[in-house]
Design an enzyme around this catalytic site. Structure first.
Site, PDB file in Angstrom:
ATOM      1  N   HIS A   1       4.350   8.135  25.258  1.00 40.11           N
ATOM      2  CA  HIS A   1       5.225   7.503  26.248  1.00 40.11           C
ATOM      3  C   HIS A   1       5.195   5.981  26.135  1.00 40.11           C
ATOM      4  O   HIS A   1       6.148   5.310  26.544  1.00 40.11           O
ATOM      5  CB  HIS A   1       4.846   7.954  27.656  1.00 40.11           C
TER       6      HIS A   1
ATOM      7  N   ARG B   1      -0.455  12.015  25.428  1.00 38.83           N
ATOM      8  CA  ARG B   1       0.868  11.759  26.000  1.00 38.83           C
ATOM      9  C   ARG B   1       1.064  10.286  26.338  1.00 38.83           C
ATOM     10  O   ARG B   1       2.164   9.737  26.188  1.00 38.83           O
ATOM     11  CB  ARG B   1       1.074  12.615  27.258  1.00 38.83           C
TER      12      ARG B   1
ATOM     13  N   HIS C   1       2.498  19.673  21.830  1.00 37.84           N
ATOM     14  CA  HIS C   1       2.575  20.618  22.942  1.00 37.84           C
ATOM     15  C   HIS C   1       1.685  21.832  22.738  1.00 37.84           C
ATOM     16  O   HIS C   1       1.728  22.782  23.520  1.00 37.84           O
ATOM     17  CB  HIS C   1       4.020  21.061  23.162  1.00 37.84           C
TER      18      HIS C   1
ATOM     19  N   ASN D   1       7.631   9.629  33.556  1.00 36.41           N
ATOM     20  CA  ASN D   1       6.217   9.295  33.719  1.00 36.41           C
ATOM     21  C   ASN D   1       5.645   9.711  35.069  1.00 36.41           C
ATOM     22  O   ASN D   1       4.472  10.069  35.172  1.00 36.41           O
ATOM     23  CB  ASN D   1       6.013   7.791  33.545  1.00 36.41           C
TER      24      ASN D   1
END
Length: 342
Positions: free
Chosen positions: A82, A78, A209, A110
């Site tokens: 991000h 992740r 995911h 975040n």
């Protein structure tokens, strides 16, 4: 994860100094490598001469972190996502706030979401010991993402190296650019297209995911809006189970559940199998797999063919890792991933 297993930079200062002297004083060529970066290239062999052990150092720390905390694989993956959606893949997400500087860590997508910074710190410390001022934090983020997928049973790929680190971060862009778990398909597609990723890239990368967890606050809108829905692609039993998990509204920011309840720590195609059966956790997941979704055909193909998903994910994440890299003389090689060099 036991924090004591990850070395603070201060604990290796002496080792850094010794390594720097050994590395730089052996001959003039090595001395030159200490202070000069490969100019402008972006390829898998970037560190072959300047830091050939870089990938093995990174992998060993990721393996250690994931062994101690299997959730860390999803967290490190992740971080890469991000980071790349804001200013490109430049490690801006790692910068801490200071009295005069605001980073991206407290942006809404975040805050209480991204983690794993101590793992990155430990990797950077050992790399600075082995190859001072050579391996960028941006390249570390890209590599830990690959290693996390591999260690979770997913596909591997060759990482292109040569990224450099930003001097800046952009909290506003983090709030705007990173896809929201409650977004509809059109909004998510737009955010991906804004960084040069296609519709197919979006569907393939959503497969990340298949590992990790989410807080109740990330999907409680589904519980409020959909439990009594008679839509054919809503799974009432699944939603009822989520209601039980998140029944204590006071703890919705701390209670976690798996994004994939079937194989939560394995990187596989089960995420798409879940979507087809109406068991997507986030609102964005559910929208992706709904019967009338423009992505439904791709979702069904991935559910039936894990090799197809792996191949597309591999290509799409390499593409994502190439978003606006700082190359050549752009940016810098941070000595500490949390702050720009003095």
């Amino acid at each position: 994860m036991k924090m004591t297993n990850f070395l603070p930079c201060s604990s290796v200062v002496l080792r850094l100094a010794i390594a720097f002297l050994c590395f730089c004083m052996s001959d003039s060529l090595k001395s030159q490598e200490c202070f000069e970066d490969n100019a402008g290239s972006f390829d898998v062999n970037f560190y072959q001469t300047s830091c050939p052990q870089a990938e093995s150092i990174i992998f060993s720390w990721v393996a250690k972190a994931v062994k101690e905390d299997p959730r860390m694989a999803a967290s490190l993956l992740r971080l890469h996502f991000h980071d790349c959606f804001v200013q490109g893949c430049d490690a801006s997400v790692l910068l801490d706030d200071t009295e005069t500087f605001t980073g991206e860590k407290t942006a809404a997508p975040n805050l209480n979401s991204i983690r794993g910074f101590e793992v990155i710190d430990s990797i950077k410390c050992e790399l600075e010991s082995a190859c001072p001022q050579t391996v960028s934090c941006a390249d570390i983020l890209t590599t830990v993402a690959r290693d996390s997928v591999v260690l979770s049973g997913g596909p591997g790929w060759d990482v292109q190296f040569g990224r450099r680190d930003s001097f800046t971060a952009n909290k506003t862009a983090a709030n705007t650019n990173i896809p929201n778990p409650n977004s509809d398909i059109a909004t998510i597609v737009s955010k991906f297209e804004n960084v040069g990723l296609s519709f197919n890239d979006m569907v393939a990368l959503a497969g990340a995911h298949t590992i990790g967890r989410a807080r109740c606050s990330s999907f409680n809108s589904r519980l409020k809006d959909s439990p009594n829905s008679e839509e054919p692609d809503v799974n009432p039993v699944f939603l009822s189970s989520l209601e039980q998990i998140c029944s204590d509204s006071e703890n919705e920011n701390t209670t976690l559940t798996f994004l994939d309840l079937a194989t939560p720590a394995t990187f596989d195609n089960q995420y798409y199998v879940n979507l087809v059966s109406g068991k997507g956790l986030l609102a964005s997941d559910h929208a992706l797999g709904s019967i009338d979704s423009p992505a439904r055909d791709i979702v069904e193909s991935y559910a039936q063919n894990p090799s197809s998903f792996f191949e597309d994910f591999r290509m799409s994440i390499v593409k994502m890792g190439s978003i606006d890299p700082l190359l050549g003389d752009q940016g810098e090689i941070r000595q500490n991933c949390r702050s720009v060099n003095n």
